[in-house]
Design a protein around this motif. Structure first.
Motif, PDB file in Angstrom:
ATOM      1  N   PRO A 177       6.407   6.634 -10.584  1.00 22.07           N
ATOM      2  CA  PRO A 177       7.182   7.346 -11.389  1.00 22.07           C
ATOM      3  C   PRO A 177       8.473   6.608 -11.670  1.00 22.07           C
ATOM      4  CG  PRO A 177       5.981   9.000  -9.794  1.00 22.07           C
ATOM      5  CD  PRO A 177       5.857   7.595  -9.447  1.00 22.07           C
ATOM      6  N   CYS A 178       8.958   5.848 -10.757  1.00 20.05           N
ATOM      7  CA  CYS A 178      10.377   5.264 -11.259  1.00 20.05           C
ATOM      8  C   CYS A 178      10.368   4.289 -12.002  1.00 20.05           C
ATOM      9  CB  CYS A 178      10.850   4.605  -9.801  1.00 20.05           C
ATOM     10  SG  CYS A 178      10.178   3.287  -9.019  1.00 20.05           S
ATOM     11  N   GLY A 179       8.975   3.816 -12.237  1.00 16.44           N
ATOM     12  CA  GLY A 179       8.754   2.587 -13.369  1.00 16.44           C
ATOM     13  C   GLY A 179       8.282   1.096 -12.699  1.00 16.44           C
ATOM     14  N   ALA A 180       8.460   1.075 -11.480  1.00 14.72           N
ATOM     15  CA  ALA A 180       8.075  -0.083 -10.776  1.00 14.72           C
ATOM     16  C   ALA A 180       6.566  -0.093 -10.583  1.00 14.72           C
ATOM     17  CB  ALA A 180       8.805  -0.262  -9.492  1.00 14.72           C
ATOM     18  N   ASN A 181       5.858  -1.267 -10.372  1.00  9.76           N
ATOM     19  CA  ASN A 181       4.390  -1.373 -10.087  1.00  9.76           C
ATOM     20  C   ASN A 181       4.198  -2.399  -8.852  1.00  9.76           C
ATOM     21  OD1 ASN A 181       1.803  -0.492 -10.081  1.00  9.76           O
ATOM     22  ND2 ASN A 181       1.046  -2.074 -11.646  1.00  9.76           N
ATOM     23  N   GLU A 182       5.328  -2.826  -8.210  1.00  9.16           N
ATOM     24  CA  GLU A 182       4.955  -3.567  -7.204  1.00  9.16           C
ATOM     25  C   GLU A 182       5.507  -2.787  -5.737  1.00  9.16           C
ATOM     26  OE1 GLU A 182       7.440  -7.892  -5.976  1.00  9.16           O
ATOM     27  OE2 GLU A 182       7.180  -7.341  -8.147  1.00  9.16           O
ATOM     28  N   TRP A 183       4.507  -3.218  -4.790  1.00 11.17           N
ATOM     29  CA  TRP A 183       4.776  -2.713  -3.481  1.00 11.17           C
ATOM     30  C   TRP A 183       4.555  -3.444  -2.482  1.00 11.17           C
ATOM     31  CZ3 TRP A 183       5.112   2.902  -3.289  1.00 11.17           C
ATOM     32  CH2 TRP A 183       4.729   3.454  -4.530  1.00 11.17           C
ATOM     33  N   GLU A 184       5.479  -3.119  -1.552  1.00  7.42           N
ATOM     34  CA  GLU A 184       5.343  -4.018  -0.325  1.00  7.42           C
ATOM     35  C   GLU A 184       4.637  -3.306   0.973  1.00  7.42           C
ATOM     36  OE1 GLU A 184       8.463  -6.334   3.242  1.00  7.42           O
ATOM     37  OE2 GLU A 184       9.317  -5.126   1.331  1.00  7.42           O
ATOM     38  N   LEU A 185       3.740  -4.055   1.476  1.00 10.77           N
ATOM     39  CA  LEU A 185       2.867  -3.344   2.602  1.00 10.77           C
ATOM     40  C   LEU A 185       3.570  -3.478   3.961  1.00 10.77           C
ATOM     41  CD1 LEU A 185       0.155  -2.152   3.269  1.00 10.77           C
ATOM     42  CD2 LEU A 185      -0.624  -4.551   3.841  1.00 10.77           C
ATOM     43  N   LEU A 186       3.991  -2.067   4.263  1.00 10.03           N
ATOM     44  CA  LEU A 186       4.643  -2.193   5.619  1.00 10.03           C
ATOM     45  C   LEU A 186       3.676  -2.175   7.102  1.00 10.03           C
ATOM     46  CD1 LEU A 186       7.322   0.479   4.543  1.00 10.03           C
ATOM     47  CD2 LEU A 186       7.460  -2.099   4.702  1.00 10.03           C
ATOM     48  N   ARG A 187       2.644  -1.394   6.829  1.00 14.84           N
ATOM     49  CA  ARG A 187       1.721  -1.219   7.725  1.00 14.84           C
ATOM     50  C   ARG A 187       0.561  -1.019   7.193  1.00 14.84           C
ATOM     51  NH1 ARG A 187       2.839   3.980  10.325  1.00 14.84           N
ATOM     52  NH2 ARG A 187       1.435   4.980   8.922  1.00 14.84           N
ATOM     53  N   LEU A 188      -0.802  -1.546   8.085  1.00 19.19           N
ATOM     54  CA  LEU A 188      -2.044  -1.512   7.506  1.00 19.19           C
ATOM     55  C   LEU A 188      -3.010  -1.065   8.836  1.00 19.19           C
ATOM     56  CD1 LEU A 188      -4.150  -1.461   5.124  1.00 19.19           C
ATOM     57  CD2 LEU A 188      -4.455  -3.893   5.794  1.00 19.19           C
ATOM     58  N   ALA A 189      -3.433   0.041   8.995  1.00 18.00           N
ATOM     59  CA  ALA A 189      -4.008   0.474  10.275  1.00 18.00           C
ATOM     60  C   ALA A 189      -5.111   1.282   9.371  1.00 18.00           C
ATOM     61  CB  ALA A 189      -3.135   1.074  11.087  1.00 18.00           C
ATOM     62  N   SER A 190      -5.379   2.466  10.235  1.00 14.84           N
ATOM     63  CA  SER A 190      -6.283   3.707   9.434  1.00 14.84           C
ATOM     64  C   SER A 190      -5.803   3.993   8.211  1.00 14.84           C
ATOM     65  CB  SER A 190      -6.595   4.675  10.463  1.00 14.84           C
ATOM     66  OG  SER A 190      -5.373   5.341  10.858  1.00 14.84           O
ATOM     67  N   ASP A 191      -4.299   3.872   8.062  1.00 14.63           N
ATOM     68  CA  ASP A 191      -3.602   4.225   6.786  1.00 14.63           C
ATOM     69  C   ASP A 191      -2.642   3.038   6.316  1.00 14.63           C
ATOM     70  OD1 ASP A 191      -1.584   4.329   8.634  1.00 14.63           O
ATOM     71  OD2 ASP A 191      -1.174   6.553   8.204  1.00 14.63           O
ATOM     72  N   ALA A 192      -2.130   3.186   5.022  1.00 13.54           N
ATOM     73  CA  ALA A 192      -1.351   2.101   4.667  1.00 13.54           C
ATOM     74  C   ALA A 192       0.053   2.554   4.145  1.00 13.54           C
ATOM     75  CB  ALA A 192      -1.892   1.320   3.582  1.00 13.54           C
ATOM     76  N   ALA A 193       1.106   2.105   4.795  1.00  9.68           N
ATOM     77  CA  ALA A 193       2.402   2.206   4.544  1.00  9.68           C
ATOM     78  C   ALA A 193       3.033   1.523   3.682  1.00  9.68           C
ATOM     79  CB  ALA A 193       3.287   2.439   5.746  1.00  9.68           C
ATOM     80  N   LEU A 194       3.551   1.927   2.350  1.00  8.50           N
ATOM     81  CA  LEU A 194       3.873   0.902   1.312  1.00  8.50           C
ATOM     82  C   LEU A 194       5.318   1.276   1.053  1.00  8.50           C
ATOM     83  CD1 LEU A 194       0.846   1.469  -0.876  1.00  8.50           C
ATOM     84  CD2 LEU A 194       1.272  -0.792   0.428  1.00  8.50           C
ATOM     85  N   ARG A 195       6.079   0.215   0.445  1.00  8.40           N
ATOM     86  CA  ARG A 195       7.466   0.466  -0.005  1.00  8.40           C
ATOM     87  C   ARG A 195       7.472   0.347  -1.377  1.00  8.40           C
ATOM     88  NH1 ARG A 195      11.360  -2.579   3.220  1.00  8.40           N
ATOM     89  NH2 ARG A 195      11.168  -0.751   4.545  1.00  8.40           N
TER      90      ARG A 195
END
Length: 106
Positions: free
Chosen positions: A48-66
């Motif tokens: 919703p902020c307008g950006a479409n680029e994410w940095e992957l912080l963690r990838l396990a059974s779930d994914a944390a994105l910034r």
């Protein structure tokens, strides 16, 4: 009585199995993208902020994105994350590709 094609019951152990409960034979499932922690990815929907680029912080059974636009951290289940990845913009430092083997890396 005629049934539509592909809905005929299959015989299994003396009982019939309806077509909708048989395992799917689809092989066109999307391949998992080669992502690792530190990768930058574009998802199918923008933030919703307008950006479409994410940095992957963690990838396990779930994914944390910034979000790179507003720094908001979002947690997605791994299957949901892999479905939503549109493309990998920048690979992380520890990305493993299936085609790279020790023999071919020399």
């Amino acid at each position: 009585m005629d049934q539509p094609q592909g809905t005929e019951p299959e015989q299994k152990g003396g009982r019939s199995v309806p077509a909708h409960s048989r395992p799917s034979s689809r092989t066109d499932a999307p391949a998992a993208a080669p992502v690792a922690v530190g990768s930058r990815v574009a998802l199918r929907k923008g933030h919703p902020c307008g950006a479409n680029e994410w940095e992957l912080l963690r990838l396990a059974s779930d994914a944390a994105l910034r979000c790179t636009g507003c720094a908001r951290v979002v947690i997605l289940d791994r299957p949901e994350f892999l479905r939503r990845v549109k493309r990998v913009l920048q690979e992380g430092p520890h990305t493993v590709r299936e085609t790279t083997t020790p023999e071919t890396a020399r």
